[in-house]
Enzyme design. Structure first.
Site, PDB file in Angstrom:
ATOM      1  N   GLU A   1     -10.364  -4.135  -3.495  1.00 36.01           N
ATOM      2  CA  GLU A   1     -11.023  -2.851  -3.747  1.00 36.01           C
ATOM      3  C   GLU A   1     -10.026  -1.936  -4.442  1.00 36.01           C
ATOM      4  OE1 GLU A   1     -12.513  -0.733  -0.252  1.00 36.01           O
ATOM      5  OE2 GLU A   1     -12.357   1.159  -1.347  1.00 36.01           O
TER       6      GLU A   1
ATOM      7  N   ARG B   1      -9.144   6.667  -6.971  1.00 36.29           N
ATOM      8  CA  ARG B   1      -8.427   7.878  -6.562  1.00 36.29           C
ATOM      9  C   ARG B   1      -7.325   8.304  -7.516  1.00 36.29           C
ATOM     10  NH1 ARG B   1      -7.606   6.472  -0.228  1.00 36.29           N
ATOM     11  NH2 ARG B   1      -9.670   5.539  -0.104  1.00 36.29           N
TER      12      ARG B   1
ATOM     13  N   LYS C   1     -19.856  -0.111   5.451  1.00 33.79           N
ATOM     14  CA  LYS C   1     -18.444   0.107   5.765  1.00 33.79           C
ATOM     15  C   LYS C   1     -18.390   1.103   6.922  1.00 33.79           C
ATOM     16  CE  LYS C   1     -14.545   2.549   3.584  1.00 33.79           C
ATOM     17  NZ  LYS C   1     -13.608   2.507   2.457  1.00 33.79           N
TER      18      LYS C   1
HETATM   19  C1  3PG Z   1      -9.013   4.215   2.709  1.00 35.54           C
HETATM   20  O1  3PG Z   1     -10.076   4.385   2.146  1.00 35.54           O
HETATM   21  O2  3PG Z   1      -8.036   4.976   2.636  1.00 35.54           O
HETATM   22  C2  3PG Z   1      -8.972   2.992   3.484  1.00 35.54           C
HETATM   23  O3  3PG Z   1      -9.834   3.113   4.515  1.00 35.54           O
HETATM   24  C3  3PG Z   1      -7.629   2.578   3.918  1.00 35.54           C
HETATM   25  O4  3PG Z   1      -7.362   3.052   5.180  1.00 35.54           O
HETATM   26  P1  3PG Z   1      -5.970   2.620   5.784  1.00 35.54           P
HETATM   27  O5  3PG Z   1      -4.922   3.177   4.858  1.00 35.54           O
HETATM   28  O6  3PG Z   1      -5.959   3.262   7.150  1.00 35.54           O
HETATM   29  O7  3PG Z   1      -5.953   1.131   5.827  1.00 35.54           O
END
Ligand code: 3PG
Length: 220
Positions: free
Chosen positions: A51, A55, A139
């Site tokens: 994924e 961002r 999710k």
């Molecule tokens: C996110 O979208 O930031 C993910 O959920 C990752 O979360 P994490 O950094 O706690 O694995």
């Protein structure tokens, strides 16, 4: 095909991708040129469903390069916030999209469109809104912060047919426990490729971490 039927078909297609994957690394790529070596490092470690979050400014370019140059990788776009992001994900050639939450606009666009969406939910009402549109694979985000496994088990009561990919606060210490839940198809998270390793180009370290994770999470 109605949009609800289409969303249900998308959920099945996405499940077929996520079940064998077990882990979906969430990638926030700061430099576009890191995308391909990072994807190769993950694939070398047995992790091939990725994924790439929208961002960063580099996200689209990095994702495009991965899609072209690392054909073993199955690339989804994450942090999809609206219908426009969904269109951008599709235009890039992503195979699926992931959103941290869900708006009616985004769910309707995904249900009517061609790109499978994994919509984010954290409450029973959100599950109901997604389910009403045919989305049966969701999710659970942010998984640990939104009540953890106790919350997921509580949601399994009224929604026994819904499947989840929990993400948020998951790492080497708790991934196996999440995956052992009967309504969990895969887990997502950023722990396999910390920003410091990506910045330093520690590709072998990332590959090793993936190998260890996949070994420990293999289905018995
Ligand atoms: C996110 O979208 O930031 C993910 O959920 C990752 O979360 P994490 O950094 O706690 O694995």
């Amino acid at each position: 095909m109605t949009s609800t039927t289409k969303a249900a078909a998308h959920a099945r297609a996405l499940e077929a991708i996520l079940i064998p994957a077990r882990i979906v690394p969430v990638l926030t790529i700061a430099r576009a040129e890191d995308g391909v070596p990072l994807a190769r490092a993950l694939v070398a470690g047995g992790v091939n469903v990725l994924e790439v979050t929208f961002r960063t400014e580099a996200a689209a370019e990095a994702a495009r390069a991965i899609i072209v140059e690392v054909p073993e990788a199955i690339v989804g776009m994450g942090t999809v916030l609206n219908a426009d992001d969904l269109r951008r994900a599709r235009a890039l050639g992503a195979q699926f999209a992931v959103s941290p939450g869900a708006t009616p606009e985004l769910l309707d666009a995904a249900a009517a469109g061609d790109l499978p969406l994994l919509p984010g939910v954290a409450t029973a009402s959100e599950v109901m809104q997604a389910q009403a549109r045919g989305f049966g694979l969701l999710k659970f985000f942010p998984a640990e912060q939104a009540g953890g496994m106790a919350m997921l088990r509580a949601l399994a009561g009224p929604f026994p047919q819904v499947r989840f990919c929990p993400t948020g606060g998951i790492g080497a210490a708790n991934a196996a426990a999440w995956l052992a839940e009967p309504n969990v198809v895969a887990v997502g998270g950023s722990w396999l490729c910390p920003a410091a390793d990506v910045r330093a180009g520690n590709w072998e370290v990332i590959t090793g971490r993936c190998r260890d994770a996949m070994k420990s999470l293999r289905r018995g």
